[in-house]
Design a protein around this motif. Sequence first.
Motif, PDB file in Angstrom:
ATOM      1  N   ASP A  44     -16.047 -53.064 -29.826  1.00 57.08           N
ATOM      2  CA  ASP A  44     -15.910 -51.787 -29.120  1.00 57.08           C
ATOM      3  C   ASP A  44     -15.357 -50.660 -29.991  1.00 57.08           C
ATOM      4  O   ASP A  44     -15.207 -49.539 -29.510  1.00 57.08           O
ATOM      5  CB  ASP A  44     -15.030 -51.917 -27.865  1.00 57.08           C
ATOM      6  CG  ASP A  44     -15.625 -52.878 -26.852  1.00 57.08           C
ATOM      7  OD1 ASP A  44     -16.858 -52.847 -26.674  1.00 57.08           O
ATOM      8  OD2 ASP A  44     -14.868 -53.669 -26.246  1.00 57.08           O
ATOM      9  N   MET A  45     -15.056 -50.939 -31.248  1.00 57.48           N
ATOM     10  CA  MET A  45     -14.628 -49.898 -32.181  1.00 57.48           C
ATOM     11  C   MET A  45     -15.802 -49.647 -33.133  1.00 57.48           C
ATOM     12  O   MET A  45     -15.883 -50.250 -34.202  1.00 57.48           O
ATOM     13  CB  MET A  45     -13.359 -50.325 -32.927  1.00 57.48           C
ATOM     14  CG  MET A  45     -12.137 -50.411 -32.029  1.00 57.48           C
ATOM     15  SD  MET A  45     -10.649 -51.095 -32.827  1.00 57.48           S
ATOM     16  CE  MET A  45     -10.418 -50.009 -34.222  1.00 57.48           C
ATOM     17  N   ASP A  46     -16.700 -48.782 -32.712  1.00 56.63           N
ATOM     18  CA  ASP A  46     -17.979 -48.627 -33.415  1.00 56.63           C
ATOM     19  C   ASP A  46     -18.083 -47.318 -34.195  1.00 56.63           C
ATOM     20  O   ASP A  46     -18.393 -47.312 -35.377  1.00 56.63           O
ATOM     21  CB  ASP A  46     -19.126 -48.715 -32.413  1.00 56.63           C
ATOM     22  CG  ASP A  46     -19.139 -50.038 -31.650  1.00 56.63           C
ATOM     23  OD1 ASP A  46     -18.699 -51.051 -32.220  1.00 56.63           O
ATOM     24  OD2 ASP A  46     -19.579 -50.043 -30.485  1.00 56.63           O
ATOM     25  N   LEU A  71      -7.103 -55.959 -29.176  1.00 57.60           N
ATOM     26  CA  LEU A  71      -5.759 -56.435 -28.877  1.00 57.60           C
ATOM     27  C   LEU A  71      -5.334 -57.595 -29.780  1.00 57.60           C
ATOM     28  O   LEU A  71      -4.162 -57.962 -29.812  1.00 57.60           O
ATOM     29  CB  LEU A  71      -5.676 -56.900 -27.413  1.00 57.60           C
ATOM     30  CG  LEU A  71      -5.839 -55.809 -26.358  1.00 57.60           C
ATOM     31  CD1 LEU A  71      -5.883 -56.422 -24.964  1.00 57.60           C
ATOM     32  CD2 LEU A  71      -4.704 -54.795 -26.458  1.00 57.60           C
ATOM     33  N   GLU A  72      -6.281 -58.159 -30.504  1.00 61.97           N
ATOM     34  CA  GLU A  72      -5.984 -59.322 -31.337  1.00 61.97           C
ATOM     35  C   GLU A  72      -5.656 -58.913 -32.769  1.00 61.97           C
ATOM     36  O   GLU A  72      -5.884 -57.778 -33.173  1.00 61.97           O
ATOM     37  CB  GLU A  72      -7.171 -60.288 -31.306  1.00 61.97           C
ATOM     38  CG  GLU A  72      -7.456 -60.862 -29.922  1.00 61.97           C
ATOM     39  CD  GLU A  72      -8.708 -61.726 -29.901  1.00 61.97           C
ATOM     40  OE1 GLU A  72      -8.595 -62.936 -30.170  1.00 61.97           O
ATOM     41  OE2 GLU A  72      -9.791 -61.179 -29.626  1.00 61.97           O
ATOM     42  N   GLU A 238       0.213 -47.520 -30.248  1.00 59.87           N
ATOM     43  CA  GLU A 238       0.074 -47.185 -31.669  1.00 59.87           C
ATOM     44  C   GLU A 238       0.544 -48.286 -32.606  1.00 59.87           C
ATOM     45  O   GLU A 238       0.293 -48.235 -33.823  1.00 59.87           O
ATOM     46  CB  GLU A 238       0.842 -45.893 -31.981  1.00 59.87           C
ATOM     47  CG  GLU A 238       2.341 -45.981 -31.806  1.00 59.87           C
ATOM     48  CD  GLU A 238       2.795 -45.740 -30.373  1.00 59.87           C
ATOM     49  OE1 GLU A 238       4.022 -45.621 -30.147  1.00 59.87           O
ATOM     50  OE2 GLU A 238       1.925 -45.680 -29.475  1.00 59.87           O
ATOM     51  N   ASN A 239       1.239 -49.314 -32.087  1.00 60.40           N
ATOM     52  CA  ASN A 239       1.741 -50.387 -32.939  1.00 60.40           C
ATOM     53  C   ASN A 239       0.777 -51.560 -33.068  1.00 60.40           C
ATOM     54  O   ASN A 239       1.007 -52.465 -33.878  1.00 60.40           O
ATOM     55  CB  ASN A 239       3.087 -50.893 -32.410  1.00 60.40           C
ATOM     56  CG  ASN A 239       4.169 -49.840 -32.515  1.00 60.40           C
ATOM     57  OD1 ASN A 239       4.288 -49.172 -33.535  1.00 60.40           O
ATOM     58  ND2 ASN A 239       4.944 -49.678 -31.458  1.00 60.40           N
ATOM     59  N   ILE A 240      -0.292 -51.564 -32.281  1.00 60.76           N
ATOM     60  CA  ILE A 240      -1.291 -52.626 -32.387  1.00 60.76           C
ATOM     61  C   ILE A 240      -2.102 -52.401 -33.663  1.00 60.76           C
ATOM     62  O   ILE A 240      -2.516 -51.278 -33.950  1.00 60.76           O
ATOM     63  CB  ILE A 240      -2.197 -52.622 -31.141  1.00 60.76           C
ATOM     64  CG1 ILE A 240      -1.392 -53.031 -29.903  1.00 60.76           C
ATOM     65  CG2 ILE A 240      -3.387 -53.550 -31.323  1.00 60.76           C
ATOM     66  CD1 ILE A 240      -2.164 -52.934 -28.613  1.00 60.76           C
ATOM     67  N   PRO A 241      -2.300 -53.462 -34.458  1.00 58.58           N
ATOM     68  CA  PRO A 241      -2.990 -53.279 -35.752  1.00 58.58           C
ATOM     69  C   PRO A 241      -4.306 -52.523 -35.664  1.00 58.58           C
ATOM     70  O   PRO A 241      -4.612 -51.708 -36.534  1.00 58.58           O
ATOM     71  CB  PRO A 241      -3.182 -54.723 -36.228  1.00 58.58           C
ATOM     72  CG  PRO A 241      -2.029 -55.463 -35.648  1.00 58.58           C
ATOM     73  CD  PRO A 241      -1.812 -54.841 -34.297  1.00 58.58           C
ATOM     74  N   SER A 242      -5.107 -52.762 -34.634  1.00 60.59           N
ATOM     75  CA  SER A 242      -6.399 -52.084 -34.543  1.00 60.59           C
ATOM     76  C   SER A 242      -6.242 -50.576 -34.462  1.00 60.59           C
ATOM     77  O   SER A 242      -7.078 -49.823 -34.972  1.00 60.59           O
ATOM     78  CB  SER A 242      -7.180 -52.588 -33.316  1.00 60.59           C
ATOM     79  OG  SER A 242      -6.498 -52.271 -32.113  1.00 60.59           O
ATOM     80  N   MET A 243      -5.166 -50.119 -33.830  1.00 60.70           N
ATOM     81  CA  MET A 243      -4.954 -48.691 -33.663  1.00 60.70           C
ATOM     82  C   MET A 243      -4.255 -48.052 -34.863  1.00 60.70           C
ATOM     83  O   MET A 243      -3.965 -46.858 -34.860  1.00 60.70           O
ATOM     84  CB  MET A 243      -4.151 -48.415 -32.387  1.00 60.70           C
ATOM     85  CG  MET A 243      -4.929 -48.691 -31.114  1.00 60.70           C
ATOM     86  SD  MET A 243      -6.411 -47.630 -30.932  1.00 60.70           S
ATOM     87  CE  MET A 243      -7.735 -48.774 -31.393  1.00 60.70           C
ATOM     88  N   ARG A 244      -3.997 -48.857 -35.888  1.00 61.89           N
ATOM     89  CA  ARG A 244      -3.492 -48.303 -37.144  1.00 61.89           C
ATOM     90  C   ARG A 244      -4.639 -47.865 -38.059  1.00 61.89           C
ATOM     91  O   ARG A 244      -4.410 -47.280 -39.112  1.00 61.89           O
ATOM     92  CB  ARG A 244      -2.608 -49.329 -37.864  1.00 61.89           C
ATOM     93  CG  ARG A 244      -1.296 -49.615 -37.137  1.00 61.89           C
ATOM     94  CD  ARG A 244      -0.487 -50.667 -37.878  1.00 61.89           C
ATOM     95  NE  ARG A 244       0.764 -50.952 -37.209  1.00 61.89           N
ATOM     96  CZ  ARG A 244       1.906 -50.302 -37.438  1.00 61.89           C
ATOM     97  NH1 ARG A 244       1.923 -49.326 -38.340  1.00 61.89           N
ATOM     98  NH2 ARG A 244       3.006 -50.620 -36.802  1.00 61.89           N
TER      99      ARG A 244
END
Length: 314
Positions: A44-46, A71-72, A238-244
């Motif tokens: 979903d991050m395309d 989320l993973e 903002e602390n979830i790795p994907s959102m970094r």
Amino acid sequence: MSKQLPVINLMGPTASGKTALACELYERGGFELISVDSALVYRDMDIGTAKPSKEEQEKYPHHLIDIITPLEVYSAAEFVEDASRLIDDIHAKGKTPILVGGTMLYFKALLEGLSSNLPSADYKIREEIESEALKNGWEAVYDELCRVDPFAGQKFKVSDKQRIIRALEVFRITGQPITKLQAEQPKNVPYRYQFENYALIPDRVELHQRIDKRLQKMWEIGFLSEVQSLIEKYDLNENIPSMRAVGYRQALEFLNKCDNNHVNLREMEDKALFATRQLAKRQYTWLRSLKEIHKIRTYLTIKNAQEDLLNYYV
């Protein structure tokens, strides 16, 4: 001893054209593609990751794309495990794997192995360290690192925030300096492979122009809407790795804090552009570091790389 089988590593900073080159090689037959990108692993991050479209992926299948949710967490150690398995599977088919991407930590881990038994990330401790930095400044956090791990203090700068966080995290978990643990622990180097390393390293002015065009296209085709959809679908912060990931962090902050008139939209876009340029700068630095240890053939232009590699491998 069995003959070492070839593995093509195609590296480069973001927007350098390495994926297009890998796809050209794939078209000639006898190859399979493995993504080396810490952002493309997320479903979903395309748009913000410049992920190949569904049509492109059907034509040029990539392993290790869309394997987890935002989320993973996906570590360099997991990448090495997955990539090694895929490399063996591709070799068993009589084909040559092409590993293509810009996550230099993954390439380094594959080329050199990883120190074993270092603790996994503890995001509570990381948040504590970041809170201390926000309160007391990064100089104070860096001073703490120099006290508990002088060798790490010599290696890192105050600006190496993620490396400082990791070093302090390891110390707080184990009570030992990360440099001591790294020196003591054996590395699992995949000696059975013959790595053939290439890198696209365009002139920075040209690369910045390519980055500008890519980001502009991302905004036009709905990157902000993509991030809004991610917020609605997942419990993101903002602390979830994907959102970094660059772009996502700035867009998430904007959507969480902006007013309905999007007054700060231009400021957010500028921050995303700056962050992407900084990413490219770090990738250049990683490549210089890898070149000190490994043989890497570099190309200034995509055309030169195309002529050389297509002639050599086809």
